[in-house]
Design an enzyme around this catalytic site. Structure first.
Site, PDB file in Angstrom:
ATOM      1  N   GLU A 163       0.845  -1.187   0.000  1.00 35.22           N
ATOM      2  CA  GLU A 163       0.000   0.000   0.000  1.00 35.22           C
ATOM      3  C   GLU A 163       0.884   1.241   0.000  1.00 35.22           C
ATOM      4  O   GLU A 163       1.388   1.647   1.046  1.00 35.22           O
ATOM      5  CB  GLU A 163      -0.942   0.004   1.197  1.00 35.22           C
ATOM      6  CG  GLU A 163      -0.304  -0.419   2.518  1.00 35.22           C
ATOM      7  CD  GLU A 163      -1.106   0.037   3.720  1.00 35.22           C
ATOM      8  OE1 GLU A 163      -2.297   0.273   3.577  1.00 35.22           O
ATOM      9  OE2 GLU A 163      -0.503   0.166   4.796  1.00 35.22           O
ATOM     10  N   GLY A 169      -6.403   7.083  -0.272  1.00 39.77           N
ATOM     11  CA  GLY A 169      -7.363   8.161  -0.065  1.00 39.77           C
ATOM     12  C   GLY A 169      -7.044   9.446  -0.795  1.00 39.77           C
ATOM     13  O   GLY A 169      -7.765  10.432  -0.660  1.00 39.77           O
TER      14      GLY A 169
END
Length: 249
Positions: A163, A169
């Site tokens: 990630e 986001g």
């Protein structure tokens, strides 16, 4: 051959009414050619496990404590997760590393406890924007892999999720070449440490702004065995197309 996985991390989202999304997702995928994992907040674990009991969806936790029990107010042990119906747990997520100062050495202890309890561990690694801009991404990933993953790991109890912190986001997505470079690197490191058999069997997930619109492109990348999805896993209508893209990849 590695079985693909679509994992959803609900983070600190979800009330009892959200269980309807699990029911809807289960109806959309009554059977699946990939593993389906949803990790809701701890308050919903038991209810989610009951809701998904006869479906293709498995339930997991979002973290655990290294101890089996004791004076640790507010914490949850791996055994408690298992007792609540979880079969897996996410560990070392970037938000845990940042917000709770979890070091890779801490993640390793959590993973050892989780694996001992019979939980599959989804261990997260990834670099910040500063680290990416400093062009030492692979050094960061290599150190996190080495320090976060226990020696007891196998293809059955370990999943690794890459990630890129700067993509979570933000709406930003690394290029396919950037994702492929990291996933190929992780595969090589796992094979080097655990041997060809185990190294080849561990599934590598990509987690960073995965959406229905970009899922197929991401799943076509070398050594990407699925995704760890955040916001898009909260709604069945958003997550189902990602699962479908993975099944077709």
């Amino acid at each position: 051959m590695r079985r693909k996985m679509a994992a959803g991390n609900w983070k600190m989202n979800g009330l009892k009414s959200s269980l309807a999304e699990l029911e809807k997702l289960a109806r959309a995928h009554p059977t699946a050619s990939c593993d389906l994992l949803i990790c809701p907040p701890a308050t919903l674990l038991c209810a989610a496990a009951t809701t998904c009991g006869n479906s293709a969806i498995r339930i997991g936790g979002q973290t655990c404590h290294e101890a089996t029990s004791g004076a640790h107010t507010g914490d949850i042990s791996a055994q408690m997760l298992r007792d609540a119906g979880a079969t897996a747990v996410i560990l070392g997520h970037s938000e845990r590393r940042q917000d709770h100062d979890e070091r890779s050495e801490d993640v390793r202890l959590l993973a050892q406890s989780a694996q001992s309890a019979g939980l599959q561990t989804v261990i997260c690694v990834g670099e910040s924007l500063f680290q990416r801009d400093a062009t030492n991404t692979l050094d960061i990933i290599g150190a996190q892999l080495s320090l976060s993953i226990p020696d007891s790991s196998t293809g059955e109890n370990l999943v690794v999720a890459y990630e890129p912190v700067w993509a979570i986001g933000s709406g930003l997505t690394p290029t396919t070449d950037q994702i492929g470079e990291v996933h190929d690197f992780m595969r090589a490191r796992l094979e080097q440490r655990f041997g060809y058999g185990v190294g080849k069997s561990v599934r590598l997930l990509y987690g960073g702004s995965v959406k229905p619109a970009n899922a197929a492109e991401i799943f076509a990348i070398s050594n990407v065995d699925g995704a760890l999805v955040g916001g898009a896993s909260l709604k069945a209508d958003d997550f189902a197309p990602i699962i479908a893209a993975l099944e077709e990849a």
